[in-house]
Design a protein around this motif. Structure first.
Motif, PDB file in Angstrom:
ATOM      1  N   SER A 183      -1.799  17.566 -51.108  1.00 21.17           N
ATOM      2  CA  SER A 183      -2.976  18.004 -50.361  1.00 21.17           C
ATOM      3  C   SER A 183      -3.406  16.914 -49.397  1.00 21.17           C
ATOM      4  O   SER A 183      -3.272  15.723 -49.678  1.00 21.17           O
ATOM      5  N   ASP A 184      -3.951  17.331 -48.264  1.00 19.63           N
ATOM      6  CA  ASP A 184      -4.488  16.370 -47.296  1.00 19.63           C
ATOM      7  C   ASP A 184      -5.842  15.822 -47.722  1.00 19.63           C
ATOM      8  O   ASP A 184      -6.210  14.716 -47.342  1.00 19.63           O
ATOM      9  N   THR A 185      -6.586  16.589 -48.503  1.00 19.33           N
ATOM     10  CA  THR A 185      -8.012  16.306 -48.652  1.00 19.33           C
ATOM     11  C   THR A 185      -8.362  15.372 -49.802  1.00 19.33           C
ATOM     12  O   THR A 185      -9.522  15.008 -49.972  1.00 19.33           O
ATOM     13  N   GLY A 186      -7.393  14.979 -50.629  1.00 18.22           N
ATOM     14  CA  GLY A 186      -7.661  13.984 -51.655  1.00 18.22           C
ATOM     15  C   GLY A 186      -8.470  14.530 -52.816  1.00 18.22           C
ATOM     16  O   GLY A 186      -8.515  15.729 -53.076  1.00 18.22           O
ATOM     17  N   ILE A 187      -9.129  13.619 -53.515  1.00 25.00           N
ATOM     18  CA  ILE A 187      -9.938  13.995 -54.671  1.00 25.00           C
ATOM     19  C   ILE A 187     -11.319  14.420 -54.202  1.00 25.00           C
ATOM     20  O   ILE A 187     -12.037  13.657 -53.581  1.00 25.00           O
ATOM     21  N   GLY A 188     -11.672  15.662 -54.513  1.00 21.94           N
ATOM     22  CA  GLY A 188     -12.988  16.159 -54.171  1.00 21.94           C
ATOM     23  C   GLY A 188     -13.983  15.915 -55.293  1.00 21.94           C
ATOM     24  O   GLY A 188     -13.641  15.377 -56.352  1.00 21.94           O
ATOM     25  N   PRO A 189     -15.236  16.314 -55.090  1.00 23.90           N
ATOM     26  CA  PRO A 189     -16.278  16.053 -56.094  1.00 23.90           C
ATOM     27  C   PRO A 189     -16.075  16.797 -57.403  1.00 23.90           C
ATOM     28  O   PRO A 189     -16.653  16.410 -58.422  1.00 23.90           O
ATOM     29  N   GLU A 190     -15.276  17.885 -57.410  1.00 20.12           N
ATOM     30  CA  GLU A 190     -15.052  18.628 -58.656  1.00 20.12           C
ATOM     31  C   GLU A 190     -14.103  17.898 -59.602  1.00 20.12           C
ATOM     32  O   GLU A 190     -14.098  18.139 -60.805  1.00 20.12           O
ATOM     33  N   THR A 191     -13.254  17.014 -59.068  1.00 24.56           N
ATOM     34  CA  THR A 191     -12.364  16.227 -59.918  1.00 24.56           C
ATOM     35  C   THR A 191     -13.143  15.061 -60.510  1.00 24.56           C
ATOM     36  O   THR A 191     -13.762  14.295 -59.785  1.00 24.56           O
ATOM     37  N   GLY A 192     -13.118  14.959 -61.831  1.00 24.14           N
ATOM     38  CA  GLY A 192     -13.880  13.887 -62.446  1.00 24.14           C
ATOM     39  C   GLY A 192     -13.538  13.749 -63.907  1.00 24.14           C
ATOM     40  O   GLY A 192     -12.429  14.086 -64.340  1.00 24.14           O
ATOM     41  N   ALA A 193     -14.485  13.283 -64.701  1.00 20.63           N
ATOM     42  CA  ALA A 193     -14.258  13.107 -66.132  1.00 20.63           C
ATOM     43  C   ALA A 193     -14.034  14.471 -66.782  1.00 20.63           C
ATOM     44  O   ALA A 193     -14.787  15.414 -66.547  1.00 20.63           O
ATOM     45  N   GLY A 194     -12.959  14.576 -67.551  1.00 17.99           N
ATOM     46  CA  GLY A 194     -12.685  15.816 -68.263  1.00 17.99           C
ATOM     47  C   GLY A 194     -12.092  16.906 -67.413  1.00 17.99           C
ATOM     48  O   GLY A 194     -12.225  18.096 -67.734  1.00 17.99           O
ATOM     49  N   THR A 195     -11.417  16.555 -66.314  1.00 12.96           N
ATOM     50  CA  THR A 195     -10.756  17.561 -65.477  1.00 12.96           C
ATOM     51  C   THR A 195      -9.340  17.119 -65.150  1.00 12.96           C
ATOM     52  O   THR A 195      -8.998  15.941 -65.250  1.00 12.96           O
ATOM     53  N   ASP A 196      -8.516  18.093 -64.746  1.00 19.08           N
ATOM     54  CA  ASP A 196      -7.287  17.790 -64.035  1.00 19.08           C
ATOM     55  C   ASP A 196      -7.665  17.582 -62.578  1.00 19.08           C
ATOM     56  O   ASP A 196      -8.842  17.545 -62.221  1.00 19.08           O
ATOM     57  N   PHE A 197      -6.669  17.461 -61.685  1.00 19.07           N
ATOM     58  CA  PHE A 197      -6.954  17.377 -60.264  1.00 19.07           C
ATOM     59  C   PHE A 197      -7.392  18.768 -59.781  1.00 19.07           C
ATOM     60  O   PHE A 197      -6.667  19.754 -59.945  1.00 19.07           O
ATOM     61  N   ILE A 198      -8.568  18.844 -59.207  1.00 19.79           N
ATOM     62  CA  ILE A 198      -9.094  20.102 -58.660  1.00 19.79           C
ATOM     63  C   ILE A 198      -9.079  20.001 -57.149  1.00 19.79           C
ATOM     64  O   ILE A 198      -9.635  19.070 -56.564  1.00 19.79           O
ATOM     65  N   THR A 199      -8.395  20.945 -56.512  1.00 16.64           N
ATOM     66  CA  THR A 199      -8.265  20.960 -55.058  1.00 16.64           C
ATOM     67  C   THR A 199      -8.945  22.213 -54.518  1.00 16.64           C
ATOM     68  O   THR A 199      -8.546  23.332 -54.872  1.00 16.64           O
TER      69      THR A 199
END
Length: 413
Positions: free
Chosen positions: A394-410
């Protein structure tokens, strides 16, 4: 053929059609695809559809986000924290901000929810029983489906070195000679028994891999790390431009005032190049690869993205099968529509939003062609592969939804 027929029939009848033997063996190979334009959901095991249902996604003003998610939490009964404790049976959470799959008694097959994906009662219960935590969920504007992908840049387990057989050894002259001719080793025509290989420990927990552009966070971490190595006190490498880091940057610039006379920005390409050169690190990387496992960060490392002024696009891959003994990995991939705003393109330095104009190939192949991963990083990831592992580009990197207790959310929209 049968699976495609099941898929079509399922959408027509708007009821779940589940092939129990197909999913009972290993939930790690499942993927859930939600199509907002079709208001439908399909469960895939590899490239085969094993269940379908109608759904209702978010209505105007409460649109369900499009993108790449995974199941973060499961509850047989849950009440909404946002909407008057509305019941959400068979809830499977996709974001900690409130998006989930769940049962509803109102699934009109048009957008009707406050952002969640509503499902009929019987199907919601069946889906809950099929899945495990971390199952990928892809929500797309238009219907997409995973297909097999083969590319040399995709990860695969290291192929063990073949054992050296006696028949592979060169014949060498003996110390003495007989009749003027060297005496050579006698070779046994029988094939020697195979050399036992060391047991390879099986990694049973899938990993999550993200390849994206470096953001200011990764850039600042490197600046802090190398300034500290050069004797400037930049503070802990945390990616934050605190007082110590700013002071160290200004001190570094003051010693090289000529290089920065026309550079007014605190952090710039010039600063990065000068720090890398002073630390003997060569050219600064423009990409990063990150790895998570069990909802936790494992490591990240720099990579290089070719032709960086062109968008990579958004691509998602799942590892359906892995054969460590033979160094084989069966990947499936899908491309999602890349919705980059003008502001995002400007921030990322992108001037072309089409990802398939470099070589004229497919968007997936072109994106993979442009990525260079250091051998050490690749070997480390190759050794961690397990069935169900995923890769996001992805071009957009880690968004605010990715955090503790998550996989990578795009998020794509």
């Amino acid at each position: 053929m049968f699976s495609r027929f099941v898929f079509g029939l399922g959408l027509l009848s708007a009821t779940a059609l589940v092939h129990h033997p197909a999913f009972a063996a290993d939930a790690r190979t499942l993927q859930i695809f939600v199509s907002k334009d079709k208001q439908s959901l399909a469960v895939y095991d590899g490239a085969d559809v094993i269940a379908t249902s109608k759904v209702s996604t978010g209505k105007a003003g409460h649109t369900t986000p499009s993108g790449i998610f995974s199941v973060l939490e499961k509850q047989k009964y849950h009440e909404s924290n946002l909407y008057s404790a509305a019941p959400m049976p068979w809830m499977q959470r996709l974001t900690w901000s409130g998006i989930a799959l769940h049962e509803s008694n109102s699934v009109p097959r048009n957008p009707a929810s406050h952002g969640c994906v509503r499902m009929p009662a019987a199907f919601a219960k069946q889906l809950y029983q099929m899945t495990s935590l971390s199952v990928p969920v892809i929500i797309s504007d238009a219907e997409v489906a995973p297909e097999p992908v083969a590319h040399p840049n995709l990860f695969r387990p290291d192929l063990p070195e073949p054992p050296l057989l006696l028949s592979d050894a060169a014949l060498r002259p003996a110390i003495g000679e007989t009749g003027g001719e060297p005496v050579r080793l006698a070779m046994n025509s029988a094939v020697p028994p195979p050399v036992a290989r060391a047991a390879v420990p099986e990694n049973t927990n899938p990993i999550r891999i993200l390849i994206t552009r470096r953001t200011e966070r990764e850039t600042v971490i490197n600046i802090q790390t190398y300034l500290n190595q050069l004797g400037f006190s930049a503070g802990a490498p945390d990616g934050l431009l605190g007082a110590a880091t700013i002071q160290a940057i200004n001190a570094f610039k003051a010693l090289r005032s000529m290089q920065f006379k026309d550079d007014k920005a605190l952090v710039s390409d010039t600063l990065l190049r000068e720090i890398y050169a002073a630390a003997g690190k060569g050219e600064p990387p423009n990409g990063v690869i990150m790895v998570r496992q069990d909802f936790k960060p494992v490591f990240e490392a720099p990579i290089t993205i070719g032709n960086p002024r062109q968008a990579l696009g958004t691509h998602f891959f799942t590892l359906h099968a892995v054969d460590v003994e033979n160094g084989r990995a069966d990947w499936l991939g899908v491309t999602l529509k890349n919705n980059l705003s003008r502001q995002a393109m400007k921030r990322l330095g992108i001037v072309a939003n089409e990802s398939s104009i470099v070589t004229g190939g497919t968007p997936i192949a072109d994106a993979l062609d442009r990525i260079t991963i250091p051998d050490g990083t690749r070997s480390r990831i190759d050794g961690m592969l397990a069935k169900g592992s995923t890769l996001t580009i992805s071009d957009t990197g880690i968004g605010p939804e990715t955090g503790a207790g998550t996989d990578f959310i795009t998020i794509t929209r």
